[in-house]
Design an enzyme around this catalytic site. Structure first.
Site, PDB file in Angstrom:
ATOM      1  N   HIS A  69    -135.314 -12.103 -64.995  1.00  0.00           N
ATOM      2  CA  HIS A  69    -134.692 -11.190 -66.238  1.00  0.00           C
ATOM      3  C   HIS A  69    -134.031  -9.855 -64.741  1.00  0.00           C
ATOM      4  CE1 HIS A  69    -136.034 -13.415 -69.613  1.00  0.00           C
ATOM      5  NE2 HIS A  69    -136.957 -13.379 -68.899  1.00  0.00           N
ATOM      6  N   SER A  95    -114.646   0.415 -47.217  1.00  0.00           N
ATOM      7  CA  SER A  95    -114.054   0.800 -47.937  1.00  0.00           C
ATOM      8  C   SER A  95    -112.808   1.806 -47.589  1.00  0.00           C
ATOM      9  CB  SER A  95    -114.659   1.723 -48.679  1.00  0.00           C
ATOM     10  OG  SER A  95    -114.138   2.629 -50.090  1.00  0.00           O
ATOM     11  N   LYS A 115    -119.408   2.495 -46.470  1.00  0.00           N
ATOM     12  CA  LYS A 115    -119.973   1.329 -47.298  1.00  0.00           C
ATOM     13  C   LYS A 115    -119.414   0.007 -46.746  1.00  0.00           C
ATOM     14  CE  LYS A 115    -119.883   0.581 -51.147  1.00  0.00           C
ATOM     15  NZ  LYS A 115    -118.912   0.385 -51.976  1.00  0.00           N
ATOM     16  N   GLU A 136    -118.391 -11.912 -52.853  1.00  0.00           N
ATOM     17  CA  GLU A 136    -118.086 -11.505 -54.187  1.00  0.00           C
ATOM     18  C   GLU A 136    -116.573 -12.945 -54.472  1.00  0.00           C
ATOM     19  OE1 GLU A 136    -119.089  -7.333 -53.576  1.00  0.00           O
ATOM     20  OE2 GLU A 136    -117.088  -7.621 -53.334  1.00  0.00           O
TER      21      GLU A 136
END
Length: 392
Positions: free
Chosen positions: A155, A277, A283, A290
């Protein structure tokens, strides 16, 4: 000249629409169509339809096309429609009347399927090789970091103690299942369609088993209607198998994205694997993971496209099935690229043992405390409640 050309010229706009991008996709199939055609020519000579010298010329011409293709000098043009037409036209231009005999006892239907199945066989083998390479990468990771313990999650909350050996083994086992599925599909489709024509046979006594043997097929697919109806079905099943691989890579990517969160820091990707970024200079984004995660959905969409394209058609060939070629190739490309990149990622990630130890907070040991009591004779349910009181 088109293989089906009659006495009228096709409308150019309609021609462009019906050809689509098939002539571009067929660049991958040239060598396979030549391979199948070589076997077909040898069979025609064996049954006496071709003279020995005619078969020899055709085989030589087809091998020459394969050489040109390997060098990038054989082009399938839009006006050819597909590689099968381009190959036959080349043979006619170079061999004259002999070239016109190569299509004897064939339809473009069984011809296309033969080339595709040879392509599928190689692509499935390449996929299995990619799975084995990734398996080796996980084995290497286990050797380096297998004993490092970290909190396992359910979870998306800390649950029990895990280890990177357990994590690596989980994906190794999944990849083993994927290999079994790939092997099953490869064996299932490895049957020759040649000799079934457009689905209703050929009015000549052919030696289909001889052709199948020359091409390394396990045997022939006997019924011509079954051959035509398998198109779309075989492809969807193959892509389903590829989707299972991408499903596992999807879960792996999600894990690594989560583990590499700066707030956790269990795993670090090399800087060279990350992107930045355009506005936030600090970043380091895991874009590679992804995109790998998203490839599963892309391949799942290809499977849906294949099933929907082939469904609701009456038995036999329909031009709709031309549109099954691209999603299969797209799915293979996505899978093979993802497997190669996944192996690179797994080989190069770093695991921070200190951050993992820090993550092993006292609550992660709750279940172990329950079983410490169980070992001392306390009933499980009582032990569970005793330990549970400490956590509210």
């Amino acid at each position: 000249m088109k293989l089906w050309k009659k006495n009228t010229e096709p409308d150019k706009r309609i021609e462009r629409y019906t050809v689509g991008d098939d002539f571009l996709l067929d660049g991958r199939l040239v060598r396979y169509d030549c391979e199948a055609s070589i076997a077909h020519a040898k069979m025609l000579a064996k049954i006496g339809v071709l003279k020995a010298d005619e078969a020899k010329k055709l085989v030589g011409g087809l091998k020459h096309i394969q050489s040109l293709d390997k060098e990038g000098r054989f082009t399938v043009r839009s006006e050819d429609e597909d590689c099968h037409t381009a190959i036959e036209n080349f043979l006619i231009q170079t061999l004259g009347q002999t070239g016109k005999k190569i299509h004897t006892a064939r339809s473009r239907n069984d011809q296309v399927l033969a080339a595709l199945r040879l392509y599928y066989r190689d692509a499935l083998h390449e996929t299995e090789c990619g799975l084995l390479k990734l398996d080796r990468a996980f084995a290497s990771l286990k050797r380096k970091y297998g004993k490092v313990r970290y909190p396992g999650y359910t979870h998306t909350r800390k649950a029990m103690v895990s280890s990177f050996g357990l994590w690596a083994d989980g994906f190794t086992e999944a990849l083993g299942d994927d290999r079994k599925l790939i092997r099953f599909v490869a064996g299932w489709i490895n049957r020759s369609p040649l000799g079934t024509g457009a689905g209703y046979g050929v009015p000549l006594k052919l030696d289909r088993a001889y052709v199948a043997k020359l091409l390394g097929f396990n045997g022939v697919q006997k019924n011509g209607i079954a051959v035509q109806n398998s198109r779309g079905k075989y492809e969807a099943t193959m892509v389903h198998a590829l989707g299972q691989i991408l499903y596992d890579l999807n879960r792996m990517s999600s894990d690594l994205i989560f583990f590499s969160l700066p707030d956790l820091g269990y795993v670090a990707l090399p800087d060279a694997f990350c992107t930045g970024s355009s506005i936030m200079p600090q970043k380091k984004n895991p874009d590679v993971l992804e995109l790998m995660r998203a490839q599963f959905h892309r391949v799942a969409a290809c499977e849906t496209q294949l099933k929907n394209t082939a469904a609701n058609l009456i038995s036999g060939y329909h031009r709709d099935l031309q549109l099954t070629k691209k999603p299969v190739m797209e799915a293979f490309d996505a899978t093979l690229d993802s497997l190669a990149v996944a192996a690179l990622v797994v080989e190069n990630i770093k695991i921070d043992a200190g951050a993992c130890r820090k993550g092993l907070t006292e609550d992660v040991l709750a279940t172990e405390k329950v079983y410490d009591l169980v070992k001392r004779g306390v009933p499980f349910r009582d032990a569970y409640r005793m330990v549970g009181k400490r956590y509210g």
